[in-house]
Design a protein around this motif. Sequence first.
Motif, PDB file in Angstrom:
ATOM      1  N   ILE A 140      50.428   1.983  86.814  1.00  0.00           N
ATOM      2  CA  ILE A 140      49.665   1.572  85.640  1.00  0.00           C
ATOM      3  C   ILE A 140      48.800   2.733  85.159  1.00  0.00           C
ATOM      4  N   GLU A 141      48.859   3.008  83.879  1.00  0.00           N
ATOM      5  CA  GLU A 141      48.040   4.069  83.306  1.00  0.00           C
ATOM      6  C   GLU A 141      46.641   3.533  82.984  1.00  0.00           C
ATOM      7  N   PRO A 142      45.601   4.341  83.218  1.00  0.00           N
ATOM      8  CA  PRO A 142      44.242   3.924  82.858  1.00  0.00           C
ATOM      9  C   PRO A 142      44.124   3.655  81.365  1.00  0.00           C
ATOM     10  N   ASP A 143      43.315   2.674  81.011  1.00  0.00           N
ATOM     11  CA  ASP A 143      43.094   2.324  79.613  1.00  0.00           C
ATOM     12  C   ASP A 143      41.825   3.023  79.124  1.00  0.00           C
ATOM     13  N   PRO A 144      41.946   4.029  78.266  1.00  0.00           N
ATOM     14  CA  PRO A 144      40.762   4.787  77.819  1.00  0.00           C
ATOM     15  C   PRO A 144      39.836   3.979  76.912  1.00  0.00           C
ATOM     16  N   SER A 145      40.309   2.849  76.400  1.00  0.00           N
ATOM     17  CA  SER A 145      39.468   2.056  75.496  1.00  0.00           C
ATOM     18  C   SER A 145      38.361   1.304  76.241  1.00  0.00           C
ATOM     19  N   VAL A 146      38.453   1.232  77.569  1.00  0.00           N
ATOM     20  CA  VAL A 146      37.451   0.522  78.354  1.00  0.00           C
ATOM     21  C   VAL A 146      36.190   1.380  78.481  1.00  0.00           C
ATOM     22  N   ASP A 147      35.052   0.826  78.084  1.00  0.00           N
ATOM     23  CA  ASP A 147      33.765   1.505  78.237  1.00  0.00           C
ATOM     24  C   ASP A 147      33.327   1.344  79.700  1.00  0.00           C
ATOM     25  N   ARG A 148      33.608   2.342  80.519  1.00  0.00           N
ATOM     26  CA  ARG A 148      33.370   2.218  81.959  1.00  0.00           C
ATOM     27  C   ARG A 148      31.889   2.059  82.298  1.00  0.00           C
TER      28      ARG A 148
END
Length: 336
Positions: free
Chosen positions: A171-179
């Motif tokens: 699974i690729e990380p989702d950059p849209s998530v505000d970590r």
Amino acid sequence: MLDIVWFLALATAATAVVWKGSTWLESAADRLAVGYGVPPVVQGAVIAAVGSSMPELMSVLLATLLHGEFELGVGAIVGSAVFNLLVIPGLSVLVGTGGVSTSRELVYKESLFYMLAVAVLLLTFSLAVIYNPLEGAGLQGEVTRPLALFPIVLYALYVFTQFLDATEDEIEPDPSVDRLRTWLRFGLGLIVIVVGVEGLVRAAIGLGDAFNTPSFLWGMIVVAAGSSVPDAFVSIVAARADRPSVSLANVLGSNIFDLLVAVPIGVLVAGSLAITFAHIVPMMGFLILATTVFFAIARTDMLLSEREAWLLIGAYGLFVGWLLLESVGVSNAVPT
């Protein structure tokens, strides 16, 4: 009488607080898993289980470190496991679209680790009494850090087998998530859970004092039911969405984490803790009975019917009834 009403009101309010905190924590954990590209098997077997079991973990830590009531924490874990096995599957059937189907993987594979978890925890307490005996009534023993590592190693094996069975693609990380924002929400949820669980623990101790009975008996009812609300919510939502396997898998995954990780962590943090075997055996005995009932019903036709759902809920009613009789002194199966 006013004290009893106050502690019951405190338990009710604390349950609502735990529910809200768990909702925030679990949603944040799911978002973090997506943001970091965590494999689904890890998200399900570890992150979801840890998230929904956080109240139980906090109950052990708070009861042990703040109140010196390790057995109350153990009682909360055992009572929560019984609640998860008997009440949550029953409610999932009654609020769902019909009977809940099980699977051979769930009944045989997950049940194997769950039964091992119950046996290993009981063995850990038995070894404490045999090799680290303490003076006192009821066969007392000291659970040390080396003994506490025993169940944790088994949980590591459980997670490892989940990895081996994983077939999902990377699974690729989702950059849209505000970590950052999600981590803050995770931390806020954890703080709220701590506040709510502390209320549950104080209510259990107060009820024990009011009835002059061991507080761990009330921990098996008050703290267990209050801390199991998040598990119930997740499972019922899954059942309504016609995803019953998720409902049952969440029950077993959370119970395995509670038994193999939540209880030992209390020992690891404290260093060593004393237990009374005469208190532990009845608790574990009913857990084994609840486990037998659950898997016997789950195995029949690989289906949980509405009639079987009522049977599970009725069994939990007997469990609570027995605890109440113990708490008011009518029954004496658990020496005080």
